[in-house]
Design a protein around this motif. Structure first.
Motif: not given
Length: 364
Positions: A87-100, A173-175
């Motif tokens: 997903i990082i390669a597909a353009g997901a940013g750090l905001g996605v880490a927080f959302e997950v 960030r996700q953790q």
């Protein structure tokens, strides 16, 4: 804001810690499939809004969407790391880490999560979270300590050698967000950290990091930590129930026992010993098979709070109880099959393992 972002170091209290650190020393093997697929499923659901397809998330994982929706599917840490890389390669940013992290409520973690929700106090919540963290598809090692007026979550990187910097930034960030979410799940929406320390450079993300974690963030630190006021430790969570927690803890003990058989260097040793249980090879021989010296193996096991003798005992216990409860083999034959010189040694071992005689074990 400027003073928060540019300050690079937070002085730790110089007084000795009031309590010893509580740390998890278990590290699952990257490729062992022992975890439910809830984290991958959450990843898929989260990035759908970013127009990243499930097929993209699952590329190179060997998993199908049907398998991810099946609660009986088992996944590995490496499969989750691969999905995050995708997903990082597909353009997901750090905001996605927080959302997950914000979506991974304790209810997603099965018995481990429910046991945490039933913690009688927040101190017991912190202890239990660390002690059973191996059940949570860990991508970092979790620990906590009490230092002055702070209760501090510690996040230690354990797979750094297989991660890109982008993946590290994402998972740290996700953790942190997961722990932020879990504390709120049990202590209430008003519980926020005092500060967050990142062992990462400030890449211009401070404003967003502080907005999501609701606290000042500091970078270029020697550690990754999330600090809470220690005053919360005696708080009783709304859903706390000591009896229910004790019942769920028994289940978690069984699950953690199974997970430890496939975790870290101890897990590799365990699996090799299971191949020839009636003639256990020497520690030197096992070390050669793993690709290290006997001295290094002993040190690595010590780092995981294990020993070669302990692992042999675990193998014998598992096999002995399985033979006693599922076969009609004689006690002498079972003793031979698990490497005991005679049946009396087996009888003493069964008493030590279970507090019961062999006949009582067989009768259930």
């Amino acid at each position: 804001m400027e003073s928060i972002v540019t300050e690079k170091r937070v002085r730790k209290p110089e007084a000795p810690t009031a309590e010893p650190r509580t740390k998890s020393h278990d590290t699952p093997l990257l490729n062992n499939k022992v975890f439910a697929p809830y984290k991958v499923a959450t990843l898929i659901d989260t990035v759908e809004a970013c127009r990243i397809s499930a097929e993209t998330v699952l590329n190179r994982t060997g998993l199908s969407l049907e398998e991810i929706r099946n609660p009986h599917t088992l996944t590995s840490v490496r499969q989750y790391l691969t999905a995050c890389d995708n997903i990082i390669a597909a353009g997901a940013g750090l905001g996605v880490a927080f959302e997950v992290g914000s979506r991974l409520h304790l209810s997603a973690y099965g018995m481990y999560g429910y046991a945490l929700m039933c913690s009688p106090t927040m101190r017991e919540f912190f202890d239990f979270a660390v002690r059973y963290h191996l059940l949570a598809t860990p991508t970092l090692r979790l620990g906590w300590r009490l230092e002055g007026d702070l209760a501090i979550w510690e996040f230690t990187e354990i797979y750094r050698e297989v991660m890109s910097n982008d993946l590290r930034n994402f998972l740290i960030r996700q953790q942190m967000m997961q722990n932020f979410t879990h504390v709120r799940d049990v202590a209430g929406e008003d519980r926020t950290p005092v500060r967050a320390l990142f062992g990462l450079a400030d890449d211009g993300t401070a404003t967003e990091d502080e907005r999501m974690l609701e606290c000042p963030c500091f970078y270029d630190q020697p550690v990754h930590e999330l600090h809470y006021p220690a005053s919360m430790l005696d708080q009783a969570p709304e859903l706390g129930n000591r009896l229910t927690r004790a019942m769920l803890e028994d289940t978690c003990d069984r699950l953690i026992g199974q997970a430890k058989m496939t975790s870290g260097v101890a897990g590799e040793v365990y699996q090799l010993l299971m191949l020839a249980p009636n003639q256990f090879p020497s520690m030197e021989s096992i070390a050669l098979q793993i690709g290290m010296t006997e001295r290094t193996l002993r040190r690595r096991l010590r780092d995981e709070n294990r020993s070669y003798a302990d692992i042999i005992d675990d193998v014998r216990k598992k096999l002995a109880l399985e033979y006693l409860t599922t076969t009609r083999m004689s006690v002498d034959d079972i003793a031979w099959k698990i490497g005991f010189s005679d049946s009396s040694n087996l009888r003493r071992a069964v008493r030590r393992w279970t507090g019961q005689t062999i006949n009582e074990v067989r009768q259930g």
